[in-house]
Scaffold this active site. Sequence first.
Site: not given
Ligand code: PNS
Length: 162
Positions: A42, A129, A18, A91
């Site tokens: 999660k 992570s 990151h 990735r």
């Molecule tokens: O590090 P991650 O867990 O891959 O991040 C995922 C994240 C937090 C970016 C994604 O789940 C997110 O944007 N969540 C907020 C809700 C949202 O807007 N989801 C996308 C469209 S439904």
Amino acid sequence: MARIAIYPGSFDPITNGHMSLLRRALILFDQVIVAVAINSTKKPLFTVQERIELIREATAELPTVVVDSFSGLLVEYAAKKQANVLIRGMRALSDFEYEFQMALMNRRLDRTIESIFMMTDYKWFYISSTIIKEAASLNGDIHGLVPENVCRALKQKFGYAL
Ligand code: PNS
């Protein structure tokens, strides 16, 4: 007008992958907001506040980074922050399908916000992570994979000597 990008994620915890991506994004944008998602499905190891604190410490020397958290829709949060770019790291191939789905949904929700994908440095290709937490939980050596403060926090969380 300042070019503001959102770098969203769970960051449970932030890794050197990151950090590497963030440093490269800072070359392209005036400000990058690292946004920790609150309502992730999660089950996180660190609380949102702990994750924010770890990111703040790790990015203390990067003046154009802002650390924040958000709940609800990412595109709504981005609009509120007057950011029209979402940055995601890419990735191995396994990331692709999920990222593609998310980017298309976000575009459907708000066409004015663009997702951009930055390829992770080859060193972090297979680092996540999740895998770092697994190694740390078994007292594996994670030096060099996460910022030093995160290394200490992981040891503390799993009850190992610093
Ligand atoms: O590090 P991650 O867990 O891959 O991040 C995922 C994240 C937090 C970016 C994604 O789940 C997110 O944007 N969540 C907020 C809700 C949202 O807007 N989801 C996308 C469209 S439904």
